[in-house]
Design a protein around this motif. Structure first.
Motif, PDB file in Angstrom:
ATOM      1  N   VAL A  19       0.834  -1.203   0.000  1.00 33.60           N
ATOM      2  CA  VAL A  19       0.000   0.000   0.000  1.00 33.60           C
ATOM      3  C   VAL A  19       0.869   1.253   0.000  1.00 33.60           C
ATOM      4  CG1 VAL A  19      -1.623   1.364   1.387  1.00 33.60           C
ATOM      5  CG2 VAL A  19      -2.016  -1.080   1.064  1.00 33.60           C
ATOM      6  N   GLY A  20       1.904   1.264   0.836  1.00 36.75           N
ATOM      7  CA  GLY A  20       2.780   2.428   0.909  1.00 36.75           C
ATOM      8  C   GLY A  20       3.544   2.668  -0.370  1.00 36.75           C
ATOM      9  N   ARG A  21       4.156   1.607  -0.922  1.00 42.15           N
ATOM     10  CA  ARG A  21       4.960   1.805  -2.140  1.00 42.15           C
ATOM     11  C   ARG A  21       4.087   2.141  -3.337  1.00 42.15           C
ATOM     12  NH1 ARG A  21       8.983  -2.793  -4.467  1.00 42.15           N
ATOM     13  NH2 ARG A  21       6.988  -3.736  -5.076  1.00 42.15           N
ATOM     14  N   HIS A  22       2.921   1.529  -3.434  1.00 44.29           N
ATOM     15  CA  HIS A  22       2.047   1.781  -4.583  1.00 44.29           C
ATOM     16  C   HIS A  22       1.550   3.219  -4.606  1.00 44.29           C
ATOM     17  CE1 HIS A  22      -0.930   0.974  -7.707  1.00 44.29           C
ATOM     18  NE2 HIS A  22      -1.810   1.629  -6.956  1.00 44.29           N
ATOM     19  N   THR A  23       1.178   3.746  -3.453  1.00 42.03           N
ATOM     20  CA  THR A  23       0.575   5.086  -3.408  1.00 42.03           C
ATOM     21  C   THR A  23       1.586   6.205  -3.208  1.00 42.03           C
ATOM     22  OG1 THR A  23       0.223   4.929  -1.017  1.00 42.03           O
ATOM     23  CG2 THR A  23      -1.555   4.137  -2.451  1.00 42.03           C
ATOM     24  N   GLU A  24       2.725   5.887  -2.598  1.00 42.96           N
ATOM     25  CA  GLU A  24       3.724   6.887  -2.223  1.00 42.96           C
ATOM     26  C   GLU A  24       3.092   7.992  -1.382  1.00 42.96           C
ATOM     27  OE1 GLU A  24       5.756   8.310  -5.690  1.00 42.96           O
ATOM     28  OE2 GLU A  24       6.617   6.365  -6.157  1.00 42.96           O
ATOM     29  N   ARG A  25       2.233   7.567  -0.464  1.00 51.12           N
ATOM     30  CA  ARG A  25       1.525   8.518   0.381  1.00 51.12           C
ATOM     31  C   ARG A  25       1.560   8.084   1.836  1.00 51.12           C
ATOM     32  NH1 ARG A  25       1.070  12.892  -2.200  1.00 51.12           N
ATOM     33  NH2 ARG A  25      -0.714  13.567  -0.969  1.00 51.12           N
ATOM     34  N   ASN A  26       1.163   9.003   2.711  1.00 52.60           N
ATOM     35  CA  ASN A  26       0.942   8.710   4.119  1.00 52.60           C
ATOM     36  C   ASN A  26      -0.322   7.857   4.255  1.00 52.60           C
ATOM     37  OD1 ASN A  26      -1.533  10.597   4.952  1.00 52.60           O
ATOM     38  ND2 ASN A  26      -0.300  11.623   3.390  1.00 52.60           N
ATOM     39  N   PRO A  27      -0.629   7.317   5.446  1.00 50.99           N
ATOM     40  CA  PRO A  27      -1.788   6.433   5.573  1.00 50.99           C
ATOM     41  C   PRO A  27      -3.115   7.053   5.137  1.00 50.99           C
ATOM     42  CG  PRO A  27      -0.387   6.188   7.486  1.00 50.99           C
ATOM     43  CD  PRO A  27       0.183   7.321   6.692  1.00 50.99           C
ATOM     44  N   VAL A  28      -3.361   8.326   5.457  1.00 45.21           N
ATOM     45  CA  VAL A  28      -4.618   8.957   5.064  1.00 45.21           C
ATOM     46  C   VAL A  28      -4.698   9.072   3.542  1.00 45.21           C
ATOM     47  CG1 VAL A  28      -6.035  11.034   5.220  1.00 45.21           C
ATOM     48  CG2 VAL A  28      -4.803  10.220   7.239  1.00 45.21           C
TER      49      VAL A  28
END
Length: 455
Positions: free
Chosen positions: A68-77
C-alpha cells in the motif's frame, strides 16, 4: 487529493530503509513491553502464541502495509483515500491517531529509561523490592517524568525534522547495530547467572494447562504485542514504504525486518528472566512499571549491577528513540503530503501536541495504562483489520501486482498470500479485537473506576 508542491523524499540506500523499519520495530515494544507481557501472561505460553501471530499474521500484514505504501507513495490517510476512495481516508486517520496516541505515552516511558540509565551511573539501584518500587513511583510521575518526557520528545522532533536521509536514516544506521550488538552481549552475560536454567524453563517450556485456562487474555495480548512490536496498525510501514523509489523485493525486506525484530524480542527474554530469577523476583508482577521495579531491584542485587543496569536501560533508551522517530514520521508525513506543511514546522507542532497529550501519562500510571490498552488492543488491531479487509477482498489484484515488482511472477504464492490475509489474518484480528474490547471494558470498570473513586 491535495496538490503537493514539495518533492517527496526517498531513502538513500536499501540498508537505510531496512534499518529504519527494523529500528521502528525494535523499540520499547521489544525491550520494555515484551518481558512484562510474557511475565503477566504466564511465561512460555504467551511466547508461543506471540511467535505464531508473528508468522501467521504479522508477516502477511506487513506485506499489505508495504505494498500500500509503495504503490501510493503517500501517508496512511492519502494512501487509503487513493486505493479505497474518499470514505477510506477515515481508516487512514485511525493509523495516524494510533501513532499519535502511542508516542504520547511512549515518550513518557522512554523518559524512565533515561532516568534509570543515569541512576545506574550515579547512585546504583536499590536491591530491596519495596524500596525499588517506591523509587520508581517517585521517578515515574510528576515534574521529573514530565521533564524527561520533554527531553526525549525534543530529540525525536530534531531527528524527524532533519528529514528522511539526513535525520532518520543517519540515526538508525548508528542506533540499530548498537542495539543488536549490546543485546547479544547482555544475553551472553545473563546465561552465566545462577538463575538462568530456571528462567529458561519458565520462558521456553509452555505449560499447556496455563494456556488453556488463560487463552482469552493471552490471545489479544499476543496479537496486540505482535502488531505493536512490528509497528503494524500504526501506519509506520505504509509511510516508510512510501519513500521507496525502486522495485525492491518487499517479501525479502519484510522477512529481514521481522527476523531481526523477533530475534531482539526473544533475546531480551533471555536477558531479563535470568536476571529476575537470580535475584529471586517474581516475573509476573503486572503493570507498565513492573519491569523497571523488578529489574532495578535485580540489578541492585548483582555484582556490578549498576553497570549492567546502566547498559541495559541505555540500550532501551536508544531502541525507544529508533521507534519513536517512526511514529512521529507517520503524522509528520500526513502534514507534509496533505497539508503542504514544512517538515521542521510539522515536527515541532506535532511533537509539541504529543508532549501535551503525554502529560497525563506522566502524572499517573493508571492513565498511562488507559492509553496503552486503548491504543494496543483496540486502535492497532482495528486499523489493521480494516486494512486487511480492504486489500484482501477488494484490491487483491493490485496488491499481488505491486508485490511482484522486484520479485517477478509469484504464481500460486501470491494467491496464497491473499487468502492468508482474507481468512486467518482477518479472523485472528477480529477475535483479538473483540477480546481486546472486553479486556478494555474490564479495565475501565475495574482499576480505572477505582482510580476515579479515589480522586
Amino acid at each position: 487529493m491535495s496538490t503537493v508542491n514539495m518533492p517527496r523524499e526517498t531513502w538513500a540506500t536499501r540498508i537505510g530503509f531496512i534499518l529504519a523499519a527494523v529500528g521502528s520495530a525494535v523499540g520499547l515494544g521489544n525491550i520494555w513491553r515484551f518481558p512484562f507481557q510474557v511475565g503477566q501472561e504466564g511465561g512460555a505460553g504467551f511466547l508461543l502464541m506471540y511467535l505464531l501471530f508473528i508468522v501467521l499474521v504479522g508477516f502477511p500484514a506487513m506485506l499489505v502495509e508495504f505494498v500500500v505504501g509503495r504503490h501510493t507513495e503517500r501517508n496512511p490517510v492519502g494512501a487509503l483515500k487513493e486505493i479505497g476512495g474518499g470514505a477510506w481516508r477515515y481508516v487512514g486517520w485511525i493509523f495516524v491517531a494510533t501513532g499519535f496516541v502511542i508516542l504520547s505515552y511512549y515518550s513518557v516511558v522512554a523518559g524512565w529509561t533515561i532516568r534509570y540509565t543515569i541512576l545506574g551511573l550515579q547512585d546504583g539501584y536499590l536491591a530491596d523490592a519495596g524500596e525499588a518500587e517506591g523509587q520508581f513511583v517517585t521517578f515515574a510521575s510528576g515534574l521529573d517524568a514530565i521533564f524527561l518526557h520533554a527531553v526525549f520528545m525534543a530529540a525525536v522532533i530534531l531527528i524527524v525534522g532533519l528529514g528522511v536521509k539526513r535525520g532518520i536514516e543517519l540515526a538508525v544506521k548508528v542506533m540499530v547495530p548498537a542495539i543488536i550488538a549490546i543485546t547479544i552481549g547482555l544475553a551472553i552475560y545473563a546465561a552465566t547467572l545462577e538463575g538462568a536454567s530456571d528462567a529458561y524453563a519458565y520462558y521456553l517450556a509452555p505449560e499447556w494447562d496455563v494456556i488453556a485456562a488463560n487463552w482469552t487474555s493471552i490471545l489479544p495480548a499476543a496479537a496486540g504485542q505482535a502488531f505493536f512490536t512490528l509497528s503494524l496498525g500504526m501506519g509506520v510501514m505504509i509511510t516508510y514504504a512510501s519513500y521507496l523509489d525502486e522495485n525492491r523485493n518487499l517479501a525479502e525486506d519484510g522477512a529481514i525486518v521481522i527476523g531481526f525484530d523477533t530475534m531482539i524480542a526473544f533475546v531480551t527474554g533471555l536477558i531479563v528472566f535470568p536476571i529476575l530469577f537470580t535475584a529471586g523476583i517474581d516475573p509476573g508482577d503486572p503493570g507498565a512499571g513492573a519491569i523497571f521495579v523488578s529489574l532495578a531491584a535485580a540489578f541492585g542485587d548483582l555484582t556490578l549491577g549498576w553497570l549492567i543496569g546502566a547498559v541495559f536501560f541505555g540500550t532501551v533508551a536508544i531502541a525507544a528513540l529508533s521507534s519513536a522517530i517512526s511514529l512521529m514520521e507517520v503524522v509528520v508525513s500526513y502534514a507534509i503530503d496533505e497539508r503542504n506543511v514544512d517538515r521542521m514546522t510539522a515536527a515541532i507542532g506535532i511533537g509539541g501536541a504529543m508532549f501535551l497529550l503525554g502529560i497525563p501519562s506522566a502524572y499517573d500510571l493508571v492513565l498511562l495504562d488507559l492509553f496503552d490498552l486503548f491504543a494496543d488492543q483496540i486502535l492497532l488491531v482495528l486499523g489493521g483489520l480494516l486494512l486487511m479487509i480492504l486489500v484482501g477482498w477488494s484490491l487483491s489484484t493490485l496488491a499481488i501486482e505491486e508485490l511482484e515488482r522486484g520479485i517477478g511472477d509469484l504464481g500460486g504464492y501470491g494467491t496464497a498470500w491473499i487468502w492468508a490475509v482474507r481468512i486467518p489474518v482477518v479472523l485472528a484480528l477480529f477475535v483479538a479485537l473483540t477480546l481486546g474490547v472486553l479486556d478494555y471494558v474490564e479495565f475501565l470498570t475495574g482499576p480505572f473506576s477505582e482510580w476515579l473513586a479515589d480522586l
